[in-house]
Write an enzyme that holds these catalytic residues in place. Structure first.
Site, PDB file in Angstrom:
ATOM      1  N   ARG A  22      56.949 -72.278 -61.118  1.00 14.36           N
ATOM      2  CA  ARG A  22      56.803 -73.535 -61.854  1.00 14.36           C
ATOM      3  C   ARG A  22      56.462 -74.623 -60.861  1.00 14.36           C
ATOM      4  NH1 ARG A  22      58.501 -73.673 -67.183  1.00 14.36           N
ATOM      5  NH2 ARG A  22      58.373 -75.915 -67.051  1.00 14.36           N
ATOM      6  N   THR A  23      56.402 -75.838 -61.351  1.00 14.40           N
ATOM      7  CA  THR A  23      56.034 -76.945 -60.478  1.00 14.40           C
ATOM      8  C   THR A  23      56.884 -76.950 -59.234  1.00 14.40           C
ATOM      9  OG1 THR A  23      55.632 -78.170 -62.504  1.00 14.40           O
ATOM     10  CG2 THR A  23      55.624 -79.406 -60.452  1.00 14.40           C
ATOM     11  N   LEU A  24      56.207 -77.025 -58.128  1.00 14.89           N
ATOM     12  CA  LEU A  24      56.935 -76.975 -56.863  1.00 14.89           C
ATOM     13  C   LEU A  24      57.037 -78.380 -56.295  1.00 14.89           C
ATOM     14  CD1 LEU A  24      53.870 -75.201 -56.010  1.00 14.89           C
ATOM     15  CD2 LEU A  24      55.798 -73.686 -56.053  1.00 14.89           C
ATOM     16  N   PHE A 125      51.398 -75.115 -65.046  1.00 14.95           N
ATOM     17  CA  PHE A 125      52.540 -75.780 -64.414  1.00 14.95           C
ATOM     18  C   PHE A 125      52.789 -75.220 -63.021  1.00 14.95           C
ATOM     19  CE2 PHE A 125      54.238 -78.797 -67.335  1.00 14.95           C
ATOM     20  CZ  PHE A 125      53.736 -78.390 -68.565  1.00 14.95           C
TER      21      PHE A 125
END
Lengths: 245, 235
Positions: A22-24, A125
Site C-alpha cells: 500500500r502507500t509507502l 495505491f
C-alpha cells in the site's frame, strides 16, 4: 523527521490487502529538479543530494540520466523508486532498439510511458514516490514535460519539482524567453538553484547541469555555487532594535 | 520500570556499522549489541556476515529481517557462483541485496552495507539503506550509531589510506559511536577483505581508547584506595 519510528504493523491494514503493498513513505529522497527549453534543446539542473529524513546523508547521487538517444530524465523523491524507473526504461529502450527498424523512442513517447506507469501505480495505491522531469529533442522538436507520483502530467517551456515549483518557477516566468542561449540558460538555472540553496533545507551545494541537444546529452561535472552573505542587514540584524532577532 | 521491561520487543540491532575502501581492499566494522527493547539480548553478536568467500555484509536494524535477507542472498550467490564458474562480484551481491530490500520495502526494516573484493573492480563498498536504494561509495556508515559519526568522517576520511590506517579509522569510529549511542555497544569487530583473503579482528572494550568523561576500568575501588599516595610536590 524520524522515519524509523513510523513503520505500520501488518495487522492495521485492511483484510486481504495486508500482504500486498500500500502507500509507502519515502526514505532516501532527492529534492528539486529545474529544467527549461533553450535555443538548442533542454537544460536541466539538480543537486546531488540524497536526504534521509532531515539528515543530508548522500552527497553524490546523480538524479539526472540519459534515456535512449533523445531524452533526459530528472527525478526528485525516493531514490530507490527512481532506480527502479531507470530499470523499466532500460528495458523499454532495449526492446525499442531490438526492433532495429531505424526508429527510436523520442521524449514525447518516453514521457507518455512514464505517465502511464505513474498513474497506474497511483491507482493501485502503490505509487512510485517521485516527481519526474522528462526533457529532450528529436528532429528539431524540443520537448519538456513532467509527471508526478499521482500521475499529473503536463508539458511547458520550463518545469520544476518540489520546492522548485514555488521558488524557481516564478523566476522562470519572469525571465524565460524563447531561444535562450546556452550561457543565458545556464545562468538562469543557476539563479534558480542558488535561491533553492538558500531556502530549501534539503538542498546541498553540489549540483550538475545537464544539456540535451540534437547531438546528444552531456552532464556537467559536479560543482558548487558561490553564495552571498555579506549584507549589512545580515551582519547586524538587531542594530535598529537591540534584543530583537 | 523493571516490571514493564518489554522483553518481547523485536530484536533490534541498534548498531553502528561501517564500510571503508582502502588501496587494495575494504574494511568492514561493527559493534556487537543486539537489544530487545531496553534489554541487551546479545552483547557479543557478529553483525558482519559472510555472503561468499570474498563478500561480506554488515547488518543493522531488525535482527530477523537482516538475517533472513543475508540467508537468501547467500543462497542465491551460492547458486550463481556454481553457474558462473568463478567467484561472484561484489556488485552482484549488492544488487541481490537491493532486489530483496526494494521488493519488500514495506515489510523490511534493515539497512545493510555490502563490502568485498573481486578481481574486476577490486575493493568495493555498497550501501543499501531503508527503501532499497543502492549506492556505491568509497565509504559508508549505517545503523543508529552512525548519526554520531557523520561529522567525524567528514573530517577524518581521506582517499588512498593503507590497510592499517583504514582499520584504525573504523575501530576509532565504532568506538566513538558506542560511547554515545545507547543502542550500540560491546566489542568492535572488523573484517578486512582484499586479494589475499579475509581477516577477522576482534577489539574487546579494554582494547579501545577512552573518550570524554570515560575512566580507566579498575578491578575494584579497593585497588584505588590501597594505591600508593602520590609523592609530595617539591616546591
Amino acid at each position: 523527521m524520524n522515519f524509523m519510528a513510523s513503520k505500520q504493523p501488518e495487522n492495521s491494514l485492511l483484510g486481504p490487502e495486508s500482504d500486498s503493498q500500500r502507500t509507502l513513505y519515502p526514505y532516501v529522497t532527492g529534492t528539486s529538479v529545474v529544467a527549461l527549453k533553450y535555443k538548442d534543446g533542454i537544460l536541466m539542473a539538480a543537486d546531488m543530494g540524497g536526504s534521509y529524513g532531515s539528515t543530508l546523508r548522500y552527497k553524490n547521487v546523480e538524479r539526472m540520466k540519459a534515456i535512449g538517444k533523445h531524452s533526459l530524465l530528472g527525478a526528485s523523491g525516493e531514490i530507490s523508486d527512481f532506480q527502479e524507473i531507470l530499470r523499466y526504461l532500460d528495458e523499454l529502450i532495449l526492446y525499442d532498439n531490438m526492433w532495429d527498424d531505424g526508429n527510436s523512442l523520442g521524449p514525447k513517447e518516453v514521457h507518455n510511458y512514464l505517465t502511464r506507469v505513474m498513474y497506474n501505480r497511483r491507482n493501485k495505491f502503490n505509487p512510485l514516490w517521485n516527481s519526474l522531469v522528462l526533457g529532450g529533442i528529436k528532429n528539431g522538436q524540443k520537448y519538456l514535460g513532467t509527471v508526478s507520483m499521482i500521475g499529473v502530467n503536463f508539458e511547458d517551456n520550463h518545469v520544476a519539482t518540489g520546492f522548485g515549483n514555488h521558488l524557481a518557477r516564478p523566476i522562470l516566468r519572469q525571465e524565460w524567453h524563447e531561444n535562450l542561449s546556452f550561457e543565458d540558460g545556464v545562468r538562469l538555472l543557476e539563479k534558480c538553484m542558488r535561491v533553492l540553496l538558500y531556502r530549501d533545507r534539503s538542498a546541498i551545494n553540489k549540483l550538475q547541469i545537464a544539456k540535451i541537444t540534437e547531438e546528444g546529452m552531456t552532464i556537467s561535472q559536479p560543482y558548487s555555487l558561490k553564495t552571498y552573505w555579506e549584507f549589512s542587514a545580515f551582519e547586524n540584524p538587531t542594530q535598529g532594535a537591540v534584543g530583537s532577532w | 520500570m523493571d516490571l514493564n521491561m518489554n522483553v518481547d520487543a523485536p530484536h533490534s540491532m541498534g548498531t553502528t556499522i561501517i564500510g571503508v575502501t582502502y588501496n587494495g581492499g575494504v574494511v568492514l566494522g561493527a559493534d556487537s549489541r543486539t537489544s530487545t527493547g531496553m534489554y541487551v539480548a546479545n552483547r557479543a553478536s557478529d553483525k558482519i556476515t559472510q555472503l561468499t568467500d570474498n563478500v561480506y555484509v554488515c547488518r543493522s536494524g531488525s535482527a530477523a529481517d537482516s538475517q533472513i535477507v543475508s540467508d537468501y542472498v547467500r543462497y542465491f550467490l551460492h547458486q550463481h557462483t556454481i553457474q558462473l564458474g568463478q567467484p561472484a562480484t561484489v556488485k552482484v551481491a549488492a544488487n541481490l541485496i537491493r532486489l530483496l530490500s526494494y521488493s519488500n520495502k514495506n515489510m523490511l526494516q534493515t539497512g545493510l552495507i555490502v563490502g568485498g573484493w573481486d578481481k574486476y573492480e577490486g575493493g568495493k563498498i555498497y550501501g543499501v539503506p531503508l527503501g532499497g536504494t543502492l549506492v556505491e561509495q568509497p565509504f559508508t556508515i549505517g545503523g543508529s550509531g552512525s548519526s554520531y559519526l557523520y561529522g567525524f568522517f567528514d573530517q577524518a576520511w581521506k582517499e588512498g589510506m593503507t590497510k592499517d590506517e583504514a582499520e584504525q579509522l573504523v575501530v576509532k569510529a565504532v568506538s566513538l559511536a558506542i560511547a554515545r549511542d545507547g543502542a550500540s555497544g560491546g566489542v568492535v569487530r572488523t573484517v578486512i577483505i582484499n586479494s589475499e583473503g579475509v581477516t577477522r579482528n576482534f577489539y574487546p572494550g579494554d582494547k579501545l581508547p577512552l573518550w570524554h568523561e570515560e575512566l580507566e576500568p579498575q578491578n575494584s575501588l579497593l585497588d584505588i584506595l590501597n594505591a600508593p599516595s602520590p609523592e609530595p610536590m617539591n616546591i
